[in-house]
Design a protein around this motif. Structure first.
Motif, PDB file in Angstrom:
ATOM      1  N   ARG A   1       0.854  -1.186   0.000  1.00 50.82           N
ATOM      2  CA  ARG A   1       0.000   0.000   0.000  1.00 50.82           C
ATOM      3  C   ARG A   1       0.883   1.227   0.000  1.00 50.82           C
ATOM      4  NH1 ARG A   1      -5.425  -1.390   3.392  1.00 50.82           N
ATOM      5  NH2 ARG A   1      -5.823  -3.374   2.346  1.00 50.82           N
ATOM      6  N   LEU A   2       0.851   1.933  -1.131  1.00 52.33           N
ATOM      7  CA  LEU A   2       1.736   3.082  -1.327  1.00 52.33           C
ATOM      8  C   LEU A   2       0.942   4.378  -1.294  1.00 52.33           C
ATOM      9  CD1 LEU A   2       3.722   1.645  -4.387  1.00 52.33           C
ATOM     10  CD2 LEU A   2       4.296   1.429  -1.963  1.00 52.33           C
ATOM     11  N   GLY A   3       1.543   5.400  -0.690  1.00 54.87           N
ATOM     12  CA  GLY A   3       0.942   6.729  -0.649  1.00 54.87           C
ATOM     13  C   GLY A   3       1.908   7.765  -1.197  1.00 54.87           C
ATOM     14  N   ASP A   4       1.551   9.028  -1.066  1.00 57.23           N
ATOM     15  CA  ASP A   4       2.374  10.128  -1.586  1.00 57.23           C
ATOM     16  C   ASP A   4       3.849   9.953  -1.224  1.00 57.23           C
ATOM     17  OD1 ASP A   4      -0.019  11.202  -2.391  1.00 57.23           O
ATOM     18  OD2 ASP A   4       0.045  12.926  -1.055  1.00 57.23           O
ATOM     19  N   GLY A   5       4.712   9.936  -2.241  1.00 61.43           N
ATOM     20  CA  GLY A   5       6.154   9.879  -2.043  1.00 61.43           C
ATOM     21  C   GLY A   5       6.727   8.500  -1.829  1.00 61.43           C
ATOM     22  N   ASP A   6       5.896   7.477  -1.594  1.00 61.88           N
ATOM     23  CA  ASP A   6       6.397   6.120  -1.371  1.00 61.88           C
ATOM     24  C   ASP A   6       6.923   5.528  -2.680  1.00 61.88           C
ATOM     25  OD1 ASP A   6       5.543   6.332   1.245  1.00 61.88           O
ATOM     26  OD2 ASP A   6       3.747   5.100   0.958  1.00 61.88           O
ATOM     27  N   CYS A   7       7.938   4.658  -2.562  1.00 62.90           N
ATOM     28  CA  CYS A   7       8.517   4.002  -3.734  1.00 62.90           C
ATOM     29  C   CYS A   7       8.685   2.513  -3.447  1.00 62.90           C
ATOM     30  CB  CYS A   7       9.867   4.628  -4.072  1.00 62.90           C
ATOM     31  SG  CYS A   7      10.602   3.978  -5.594  1.00 62.90           S
ATOM     32  N   LEU A   8       8.223   1.715  -4.365  1.00 65.40           N
ATOM     33  CA  LEU A   8       8.347   0.253  -4.285  1.00 65.40           C
ATOM     34  C   LEU A   8       9.289  -0.203  -5.385  1.00 65.40           C
ATOM     35  CD1 LEU A   8       7.401  -2.629  -3.393  1.00 65.40           C
ATOM     36  CD2 LEU A   8       5.526  -2.362  -5.056  1.00 65.40           C
ATOM     37  N   ARG A   9      10.239  -1.058  -5.018  1.00 63.52           N
ATOM     38  CA  ARG A   9      11.166  -1.635  -5.999  1.00 63.52           C
ATOM     39  C   ARG A   9      10.972  -3.140  -5.992  1.00 63.52           C
ATOM     40  NH1 ARG A   9      17.691  -1.500  -5.383  1.00 63.52           N
ATOM     41  NH2 ARG A   9      18.078  -3.222  -6.789  1.00 63.52           N
ATOM     42  N   LEU A  10      10.833  -3.723  -7.172  1.00 63.15           N
ATOM     43  CA  LEU A  10      10.643  -5.169  -7.258  1.00 63.15           C
ATOM     44  C   LEU A  10      11.071  -5.684  -8.622  1.00 63.15           C
ATOM     45  CD1 LEU A  10       6.970  -6.056  -7.998  1.00 63.15           C
ATOM     46  CD2 LEU A  10       7.627  -3.711  -7.669  1.00 63.15           C
ATOM     47  N   ARG A  11      11.288  -6.985  -8.659  1.00 64.54           N
ATOM     48  CA  ARG A  11      11.467  -7.702  -9.922  1.00 64.54           C
ATOM     49  C   ARG A  11      10.172  -8.467 -10.159  1.00 64.54           C
ATOM     50  NH1 ARG A  11      16.001  -7.612 -12.754  1.00 64.54           N
ATOM     51  NH2 ARG A  11      17.937  -7.204 -11.683  1.00 64.54           N
ATOM     52  N   VAL A  12       9.700  -8.407 -11.378  1.00 61.16           N
ATOM     53  CA  VAL A  12       8.400  -9.001 -11.686  1.00 61.16           C
ATOM     54  C   VAL A  12       8.612 -10.348 -12.378  1.00 61.16           C
ATOM     55  CG1 VAL A  12       6.205  -8.656 -12.851  1.00 61.16           C
ATOM     56  CG2 VAL A  12       7.444  -6.682 -11.951  1.00 61.16           C
ATOM     57  N   TRP A  13       8.119 -11.399 -11.708  1.00 62.23           N
ATOM     58  CA  TRP A  13       8.233 -12.759 -12.246  1.00 62.23           C
ATOM     59  C   TRP A  13       6.874 -13.371 -12.528  1.00 62.23           C
ATOM     60  CZ3 TRP A  13      12.905 -14.158 -13.747  1.00 62.23           C
ATOM     61  CH2 TRP A  13      14.008 -13.552 -13.157  1.00 62.23           C
ATOM     62  N   GLY A  14       5.844 -12.862 -11.867  1.00 61.22           N
ATOM     63  CA  GLY A  14       4.524 -13.451 -12.011  1.00 61.22           C
ATOM     64  C   GLY A  14       3.450 -12.382 -12.107  1.00 61.22           C
ATOM     65  N   PRO A  15       2.218 -12.751 -11.744  1.00 58.40           N
ATOM     66  CA  PRO A  15       1.103 -11.808 -11.850  1.00 58.40           C
ATOM     67  C   PRO A  15       1.306 -10.582 -10.948  1.00 58.40           C
ATOM     68  CG  PRO A  15       0.316 -14.046 -11.461  1.00 58.40           C
ATOM     69  CD  PRO A  15       1.796 -14.062 -11.263  1.00 58.40           C
ATOM     70  N   THR A  16       0.777  -9.445 -11.399  1.00 56.34           N
ATOM     71  CA  THR A  16       0.768  -8.220 -10.599  1.00 56.34           C
ATOM     72  C   THR A  16      -0.606  -7.576 -10.725  1.00 56.34           C
ATOM     73  OG1 THR A  16       1.662  -6.937 -12.444  1.00 56.34           O
ATOM     74  CG2 THR A  16       3.240  -7.699 -10.786  1.00 56.34           C
ATOM     75  N   ARG A  17      -0.889  -6.725  -9.767  1.00 57.64           N
ATOM     76  CA  ARG A  17      -2.171  -6.023  -9.762  1.00 57.64           C
ATOM     77  C   ARG A  17      -1.938  -4.606  -9.263  1.00 57.64           C
ATOM     78  NH1 ARG A  17      -7.160  -7.955  -5.955  1.00 57.64           N
ATOM     79  NH2 ARG A  17      -8.722  -6.464  -6.698  1.00 57.64           N
ATOM     80  N   PHE A  18      -2.504  -3.634  -9.978  1.00 58.04           N
ATOM     81  CA  PHE A  18      -2.415  -2.221  -9.620  1.00 58.04           C
ATOM     82  C   PHE A  18      -3.830  -1.738  -9.323  1.00 58.04           C
ATOM     83  CE2 PHE A  18       1.490  -2.991 -11.676  1.00 58.04           C
ATOM     84  CZ  PHE A  18       2.362  -1.934 -11.456  1.00 58.04           C
ATOM     85  N   ARG A  19      -4.034  -1.194  -8.098  1.00 60.67           N
ATOM     86  CA  ARG A  19      -5.366  -0.706  -7.721  1.00 60.67           C
ATOM     87  C   ARG A  19      -5.260   0.692  -7.132  1.00 60.67           C
ATOM     88  NH1 ARG A  19      -8.472  -4.000  -3.793  1.00 60.67           N
ATOM     89  NH2 ARG A  19      -6.501  -4.335  -2.750  1.00 60.67           N
ATOM     90  N   CYS A  20      -6.206   1.513  -7.483  1.00 61.98           N
ATOM     91  CA  CYS A  20      -6.335   2.840  -6.895  1.00 61.98           C
ATOM     92  C   CYS A  20      -7.555   2.814  -5.982  1.00 61.98           C
ATOM     93  CB  CYS A  20      -6.491   3.906  -7.975  1.00 61.98           C
ATOM     94  SG  CYS A  20      -6.723   5.568  -7.290  1.00 61.98           S
ATOM     95  N   PRO A  21      -7.333   2.745  -4.656  1.00 61.19           N
ATOM     96  CA  PRO A  21      -8.460   2.610  -3.746  1.00 61.19           C
ATOM     97  C   PRO A  21      -9.267   3.901  -3.577  1.00 61.19           C
ATOM     98  CG  PRO A  21      -6.438   2.858  -2.495  1.00 61.19           C
ATOM     99  CD  PRO A  21      -6.048   2.777  -3.952  1.00 61.19           C
ATOM    100  N   GLY A  22      -8.721   5.025  -4.055  1.00 53.39           N
ATOM    101  CA  GLY A  22      -9.403   6.304  -3.910  1.00 53.39           C
ATOM    102  C   GLY A  22      -9.059   6.950  -2.585  1.00 53.39           C
ATOM    103  N   PRO A  23      -9.705   7.994  -2.192  1.00 57.38           N
ATOM    104  CA  PRO A  23     -10.886   8.550  -2.839  1.00 57.38           C
ATOM    105  C   PRO A  23     -10.572   9.285  -4.144  1.00 57.38           C
ATOM    106  CG  PRO A  23     -10.263   9.951  -1.008  1.00 57.38           C
ATOM    107  CD  PRO A  23      -9.324   8.764  -0.997  1.00 57.38           C
ATOM    108  N   GLY A  24      -9.349   9.744  -4.327  1.00 58.08           N
ATOM    109  CA  GLY A  24      -8.987  10.436  -5.559  1.00 58.08           C
ATOM    110  C   GLY A  24      -8.191   9.539  -6.485  1.00 58.08           C
ATOM    111  N   ASP A  25      -7.808  10.084  -7.629  1.00 59.28           N
ATOM    112  CA  ASP A  25      -6.972   9.366  -8.592  1.00 59.28           C
ATOM    113  C   ASP A  25      -5.552   9.253  -8.048  1.00 59.28           C
ATOM    114  OD1 ASP A  25      -9.264   9.562 -10.098  1.00 59.28           O
ATOM    115  OD2 ASP A  25      -8.443  10.986 -11.552  1.00 59.28           O
ATOM    116  N   VAL A  26      -4.747   8.396  -8.675  1.00 57.92           N
ATOM    117  CA  VAL A  26      -3.343   8.277  -8.311  1.00 57.92           C
ATOM    118  C   VAL A  26      -2.485   8.582  -9.531  1.00 57.92           C
ATOM    119  CG1 VAL A  26      -3.181   5.781  -8.787  1.00 57.92           C
ATOM    120  CG2 VAL A  26      -1.591   6.838  -7.172  1.00 57.92           C
ATOM    121  N   ARG A  27      -1.372   9.241  -9.290  1.00 60.60           N
ATOM    122  CA  ARG A  27      -0.391   9.550 -10.338  1.00 60.60           C
ATOM    123  C   ARG A  27       0.946   9.030  -9.839  1.00 60.60           C
ATOM    124  NH1 ARG A  27       2.278  14.702 -10.909  1.00 60.60           N
ATOM    125  NH2 ARG A  27       3.465  14.598 -12.813  1.00 60.60           N
TER     126      ARG A  27
END
Length: 194
Positions: free
Chosen positions: A160-186
């Motif tokens: 769960r990422l918020g303003d300014g957070d950074c996640l680093r990963l290597r992608v080997w399998g399924p991924t999912r990106f969700r914007c829980p709101g209430p506003g949009d995410v950039r």
């Protein structure tokens, strides 16, 4: 005699993308049926995307990129002009998946000799995009949230990422990106090929 009204003209990027997808399939010598088996996408959906009768979704492009061994940015860059060393904001390619609420801006289009690229992503509140596989296994991603909230699931772990957070990963399998709101995410997605 009543004339049929023509629908809106296809987006020029979708036309070039469809032609490139058809070209890649031909380069591999695959029929639509063979490509459907490899991707798990119906022949009719693949055919409509190749003919630019529909704008392909992010999930569809991800599946196609996986069988063709390309990142989405690489595929999209193949339908653009040769990238210049400086890409002005007004010239950055914007691609939209209206069905899922995803907008993607190629900030630094890839170059044949380089492995890294920057992408700006925007998801509308409530958007939920699942990718069943990475376009290139082992792809390194850095996801930096500029504004809003983004939940990223990889290897069955939700981040769960918020303003300014950074996640680093290597992608080997399924991924999912969700914007829980209430506003949009950039967010910024830095992608480094293996």
């Amino acid at each position: 005699m009543k004339q049929q009204e023509a629908g809106p003209a296809p987006d020029p990027l979708d036309v070039r993308l469809g032609a490139r997808l058809a070209g890649l399939r031909a380069e591999h010598g695959w029929s639509l049926g063979e490509l459907a088996e490899r991707t798990g996408v119906s022949r009719s959906t693949l055919s409509r995307a190749e003919r630019a009768e529909t704008s392909p979704t992010a999930a569809l492009l991800n599946r196609l990129c996986a069988v063709y061994g390309r990142t989405m940015s690489q595929l999209l860059s193949e339908v653009e002009a040769e990238p210049a060393p400086v890409v002005r904001a007004a010239d950055q390619v914007l691609w939209e998946d209206r069905a899922s609420g995803f907008v993607r801006r190629s900030v630094s289009p890839p170059h044949g000799g380089l492995r890294g690229e920057l992408v700006e992503g925007r998801l509308t509140a409530g958007a939920d995009i699942a990718y069943d596989r990475p376009p290139v296994p082992g792809l390194e991603q850095h996801i930096w949230v500029l504004a809003g909230a983004l939940w990223v699931t990889a290897e069955d772990v939700e981040h769960r990422l918020g303003d300014g957070d950074c996640l680093r990963l290597r992608v080997w399998g399924p991924t999912r990106f969700r914007c829980p709101g209430p506003g949009d995410v950039r967010y910024v997605l830095a992608v480094v090929g293996p």
